[in-house]
Write a protein that holds these residues in place. Structure first.
Motif, PDB file in Angstrom:
ATOM      1  N   PRO A   1       4.828   0.439  -9.358  1.00 57.73           N
ATOM      2  CA  PRO A   1       3.727   1.007  -8.571  1.00 57.73           C
ATOM      3  C   PRO A   1       2.875   1.938  -9.428  1.00 57.73           C
ATOM      4  O   PRO A   1       3.405   2.693 -10.235  1.00 57.73           O
ATOM      5  CB  PRO A   1       4.430   1.787  -7.461  1.00 57.73           C
ATOM      6  N   CYS A   2       1.573   1.877  -9.240  1.00 58.83           N
ATOM      7  CA  CYS A   2       0.608   2.648 -10.019  1.00 58.83           C
ATOM      8  C   CYS A   2       0.681   2.343 -11.509  1.00 58.83           C
ATOM      9  O   CYS A   2       0.259   3.153 -12.340  1.00 58.83           O
ATOM     10  CB  CYS A   2       0.741   4.161  -9.780  1.00 58.83           C
TER      11      CYS A   2
ATOM     12  N   GLU B   1       2.252   1.875  -3.389  1.00 62.32           N
ATOM     13  CA  GLU B   1       1.241   2.387  -4.308  1.00 62.32           C
ATOM     14  C   GLU B   1       0.786   3.797  -3.905  1.00 62.32           C
ATOM     15  O   GLU B   1       0.720   4.698  -4.734  1.00 62.32           O
ATOM     16  CB  GLU B   1       0.024   1.454  -4.322  1.00 62.32           C
TER      17      GLU B   1
ATOM     18  N   SER C   1      -1.114  -2.946 -11.401  1.00 66.06           N
ATOM     19  CA  SER C   1      -1.536  -2.485 -10.066  1.00 66.06           C
ATOM     20  C   SER C   1      -2.876  -1.801 -10.142  1.00 66.06           C
ATOM     21  O   SER C   1      -3.710  -1.973  -9.264  1.00 66.06           O
ATOM     22  CB  SER C   1      -0.582  -1.488  -9.428  1.00 66.06           C
ATOM     23  N   HIS C   2      -3.058  -0.997 -11.188  1.00 63.02           N
ATOM     24  CA  HIS C   2      -4.325  -0.283 -11.274  1.00 63.02           C
ATOM     25  C   HIS C   2      -5.489  -1.232 -11.339  1.00 63.02           C
ATOM     26  O   HIS C   2      -6.530  -1.009 -10.729  1.00 63.02           O
ATOM     27  CB  HIS C   2      -4.330   0.673 -12.466  1.00 63.02           C
TER      28      HIS C   2
ATOM     29  N   THR D   1       3.579   6.371  -4.255  1.00 60.22           N
ATOM     30  CA  THR D   1       3.784   6.706  -5.660  1.00 60.22           C
ATOM     31  C   THR D   1       2.650   7.584  -6.172  1.00 60.22           C
ATOM     32  O   THR D   1       2.878   8.540  -6.917  1.00 60.22           O
ATOM     33  CB  THR D   1       3.870   5.411  -6.500  1.00 60.22           C
ATOM     34  N   GLU D   2       1.428   7.232  -5.764  1.00 60.91           N
ATOM     35  CA  GLU D   2       0.272   8.021  -6.190  1.00 60.91           C
ATOM     36  C   GLU D   2       0.426   9.470  -5.728  1.00 60.91           C
ATOM     37  O   GLU D   2       0.160  10.407  -6.488  1.00 60.91           O
ATOM     38  CB  GLU D   2      -1.013   7.421  -5.616  1.00 60.91           C
TER      39      GLU D   2
ATOM     40  N   THR E   1       0.839  -1.206   0.000  1.00 66.59           N
ATOM     41  CA  THR E   1       0.000   0.000   0.000  1.00 66.59           C
ATOM     42  C   THR E   1       0.868   1.247   0.000  1.00 66.59           C
ATOM     43  O   THR E   1       0.588   2.211  -0.713  1.00 66.59           O
ATOM     44  CB  THR E   1      -0.915   0.014   1.248  1.00 66.59           C
TER      45      THR E   1
ATOM     46  N   CYS F   1      -6.056   3.741  -3.852  1.00 69.22           N
ATOM     47  CA  CYS F   1      -5.548   2.450  -3.391  1.00 69.22           C
ATOM     48  C   CYS F   1      -6.601   1.718  -2.585  1.00 69.22           C
ATOM     49  O   CYS F   1      -7.281   2.296  -1.754  1.00 69.22           O
ATOM     50  CB  CYS F   1      -4.335   2.648  -2.489  1.00 69.22           C
TER      51      CYS F   1
ATOM     52  N   TYR G   1       7.330  -6.751  -7.346  1.00 69.56           N
ATOM     53  CA  TYR G   1       7.385  -5.764  -8.435  1.00 69.56           C
ATOM     54  C   TYR G   1       8.253  -6.263  -9.589  1.00 69.56           C
ATOM     55  O   TYR G   1       8.081  -5.859 -10.725  1.00 69.56           O
ATOM     56  CB  TYR G   1       7.862  -4.400  -7.920  1.00 69.56           C
TER      57      TYR G   1
ATOM     58  N   HIS H   1      -6.033  -1.051  -7.079  1.00 72.53           N
ATOM     59  CA  HIS H   1      -6.738   0.219  -6.912  1.00 72.53           C
ATOM     60  C   HIS H   1      -8.235   0.007  -7.095  1.00 72.53           C
ATOM     61  O   HIS H   1      -8.656  -0.991  -7.661  1.00 72.53           O
ATOM     62  CB  HIS H   1      -6.209   1.250  -7.916  1.00 72.53           C
TER      63      HIS H   1
END
Lengths: 625, 157
Positions: free
Chosen positions: A604-605, A307, A609-610, A310-311, A304, A357, A596, A614
């Motif tokens: 990430p992102c 993600e 992942s999306h 990074t977001e 988390t 997330c 990863y 998310h």
């Protein structure tokens, strides 16, 4: 901005407050009183109950709760004061003169006994079939006062249907004693307003709006009412029978994940004092129960952070570098499902401020049913994912229709700390005496950053440890990585770090003061949202909100009772364990690096992942149809 | 009684909030005005009041259910409330009650199909020296006898 935040709604006179002792002066100056014939010197203005507590004199209470405003509703704490005709409620009587108090005179004992007899005459239910058996305040009082028969009779028939409509909370009004703790919790502490006393006199009933079932009213499922209910009138919906069935089914691969705050609290269910960390013993117990794999949600918390951090950086980049004005800042955390439902209901037009997330629980579910299934060569349809959470709102969250990005339900069952302790006891295991063992691979290790998610401010601290290092290449400038402004139990906290000597790719962040804010309890979340609406959060970048007071360690699924002191001890246990871990930052967790590299290959992102990690939110609004 | 339209209610609450203010102390006068105007306080009305006063709908519901003269269900055009307390009881409430039930063809607690009459009991209305007494909407009728009741009901029909 902190001083501009408006105070909560309970009148000042009813708010829980502590009077500090002072040498002289009005409030707090010492005053001589007599309790049970012995002289005591207590600060002017404190209640009789508080004065007795400080001097180790026991007064029974039922409606009184340290977290809540005063009610004086149950009258169990009555005492006799010389010169006053009627008995007075000790919880609500401030000492303003040289009074003489008797706490156990014949009149007091008789009155208390009668009050208990009256409460019991309306309290339907058998203790053995009650979830609160042996942890019930009414039961304890009945024993304390030697109730051996029902002086005023006892109700024989069930009067109310048990409301099982909610995903999280079961209400049985037959066990209610009208103490109004749930009302005060829901309205004053959480500002949600599900329950209130309705009707009048003998017909008084704690009920929802228009007596609707819990599923139909605006409830965030935080379960704080359960933690404060003195009886079994409110409880969590227990899925343990289904989980036992899955464990007993050889075709099912049952995977359990345990949230960071469970280990700090589960010992209390086995009689240990608060603040004992039971990580290793708990893992052993879960294996003994028969779970095929025992994973640590802290790993998902690390995920988390990757993600969400990074977001945040992407939002900052879009806003500051590209001048994109549609980007919403500050970014709000999305780990607390109670908070998510709160904002969906009360501030639906601000959903874009939320991080997209999923919560760690749901992320882990999605990873288990995709990456883990793939690695182990398992059919995801045969995997049952169970999440032990300190939280009742997680029971609702795992049933959200959008939480199935793996093609299956991300998490099949949400279990609370209390229910897990029950399962452990049912398996004949005494937890504190077990040998320690370690979580299973391939997610065996988690960082201390993931662990501190369990306390309020933890997500912020974990995120800062990673974000600061990504941007500057250096660890956060706090001794031993303990970002102290994030810690503590103040309702709303704020602080900032300045980003200096940043790496080349983050040049646009050079010299920026990264401002963040932390709030816990949705009443505080409401204050933050009101401040956001007034435009006072301009310049803030990141806001952490936890629905429960104290964060997850004070969650609605945690052992009962709860108090500020207990929550503090649990938080200390978590921070202590964090300080002892070899890995303290999410991005340094080798399993995170591995996932990863192997699975979430676009980072990430990224695209994968999306899809998996998310989510999106629903504008629910606050009108009940 | 027709169910009021949502927009009508929103405007009404808006007006009332402007009249009485948006503090918690305005809750009762606002509810009383809604009750008077629409004959009941619908669940939407309660939510709208809660929204405008910045409190929770369930708190409004708690107040509405606390007071006998506020109602969550539609009532008849004429709400007849017969005092059931001891002085009126001794002065001959039962005969009056029977006449009311017979003339209106209603039991206590019921509303007629045409939404014209609602018949219910109430607690003391302070007319103990002139009992039996009843209220029709906001008017008091005292020293009731069965024949007087028939006359009153006829005049309303």
């Amino acid at each position: 901005m902190a001083d501009k935040i408006v105070e909560g709604r309970a009148p000042v006179s009813q708010k829980p407050h502590t009077v500090e002792s002072k040498e002289n002066g009005d409030i707090g100056g010492l005053i001589e009183i007599e309790i049970n014939g012995r002289p005591y010197s207590v600060p002017f203005g404190i209640t009789i109950l508080e004065a007795c507590k400080r001097n180790n004199i026991h007064i029974p209470t039922l409606c009184y709760h340290e977290d809540l405003c005063l009610a004086g509703a149950c009258r169990v704490c009555v005492v006799e004061i010389e010169g006053i005709r009627t008995l007075q409620a000790a919880c609500a009587y401030p000492i303003t003169g040289k009074i003489k108090v008797w706490t156990t005179s014949e009149r007091v004992r008789k009155a208390r006994r009668h009050i208990l007899d009256l409460l019991l005459s309306e309290h339907y239910g058998e203790c053995y079939s009650c979830v609160r058996n042996n942890n019930c305040e009414l039961q304890t009082l009945a024993k304390e006062y030697g109730v051996d028969f029902y002086r005023f009779g006892h109700i024989k028939e069930k009067r109310y249907e048990v409301d099982r409509s909610s995903y999280a909370i079961v209400r049985d009004m037959d066990k209610c004693v009208l103490c109004k703790r749930c009302v005060r919790t829901c309205i004053d502490l959480q500002e949600v307003g599900v329950l209130e006393a309705t009707r009048r006199g003998y017909a008084t009933l704690i009920s929802t709006f228009m007596d609707k079932p819990m599923l139909d009213v605006i409830c965030i499922n935080c379960g704080q009412c359960i933690n404060r209910c003195p009886t079994g009138a409110l409880r969590a919906k227990d899925p343990s029978d289904d989980i036992w069935r899955a464990i007993d089914d050889p075709t099912k691969h049952v995977v359990i994940q345990t949230a960071p705050s469970i280990r700090a609290a589960i010992g209390e269910e086995f009689g240990l004092p608060p603040g004992n960390s039971m990580t290793g013993q708990m893992v052993t117990a879960l294996r003994m129960i028969g779970f095929d794999r025992v994973f640590d949600t802290n790993f998902a918390a690390d995920l988390t952070i990757m993600e969400e951090g990074t977001e945040l950086l992407l939002r900052l980049k879009r806003k500051l570098l590209f001048g994109d004005e549609t980007v919403k800042l500050p970014q709000f955390t999305s780990c607390s499902p109670g908070w998510i439902k709160f904002i969906e209901h009360f501030y639906p037009e601000y959903l874009e401020y939320l991080s997209t997330c999923k919560s760690p629980q749901q992320m882990f579910g999605a990873v288990i049913k995709t990456f883990y299934a793939q690695e182990m060569g398992l059919d995801p349809s045969n995997i049952i994912t169970v999440a032990v959470m300190p939280c009742t709102a997680k029971k609702f969250e795992c049933n959200r229709p959008e939480m199935n990005s793996s093609g299956f339900k991300d998490i099949d069952y949400g279990l609370t700390t209390r229910e897990l302790a029950q399962m452990i006891k049912e398996a004949g295991i005494y937890l504190p005496e077990l040998p320690k063992s370690h979580f299973d691979e391939p997610f065996g290790d988690a960082s201390g950053a993931g662990l501190i998610f369990g306390a309020t401010g933890g997500v912020m601290e974990a995120a800062l440890r990673t974000v600061y290092e990504i941007v500057t290449g250096r660890p956060v400038p706090f001794e031993n990585l303990a970002i102290t402004p994030c810690r503590g139990m103040d309702g709303v906290r704020q602080a900032s770090v300045v980003l200096n000597d940043v790496k080349d790719e983050w040049k646009f962040l050079e010299g920026i003061e990264l401002k963040f804010m932390i709030a816990h309890g949705t009443a505080n979340a409401k204050k933050v949202m009101e401040a956001l609406i007034r435009g006072e959060l301009e310049g803030y970048h990141f806001v952490e909100i936890m629905a429960c007071p104290g964060g997850c360690i004070g969650g609605g699924g945690q052992p009962i009772p709860t108090s500020p002191e207990i929550r503090k001890k649990r938080a200390e246990a978590i921070y202590k364990e964090d300080a002892e871990l070899p890995i303290r930052k999410s991005h340094e967790n080798p399993h995170i690096k591995y996932i990863y590299e192997k699975f979430l290959v676009d980072g990430p992102c990224g695209h994968i992942s999306h899809k998996l990690l998310h989510t999106h939110y629903t504008k629910r609004g606050k009108y009940i149809v | 009684m027709i169910f009021p339209d949502k927009n009508v209610l929103v405007n009404e609450v808006d007006t009332l909030v402007r009249k009485y203010g948006n503090g918690r102390e305005s809750l009762l006068p606002i509810l009383q005005d809604i009750q008077r105007k629409f004959g009941f306080i619908s669940d939407f009305a309660m939510q709208e009041v809660a929204h405008q006063l910045n409190i929770h709908p369930v708190e409004v519901y708690g107040v509405v259910t606390f007071y006998s003269f506020l109602s969550t269900e539609p009532k008849g055009k004429y709400v007849i409330r017969l005092c059931k307390t001891i002085s009126c009881e001794l002065a001959g409430k039962d005969a009056v009650a029977n006449t009311l039930e017979r003339e209106l063809n209603l039991k206590f607690g019921e509303t007629s199909m045409d939404r014209k009459f609602t018949l219910e009991y109430c607690h003391c209305i302070g007319m103990c020296d002139q009992g039996p007494a009843m209220l029709i909407n906001e008017s008091v009728y005292t020293k009731l006898t069965p024949s007087k009741v028939i006359e009153i009901i006829e005049s309303l029909k």
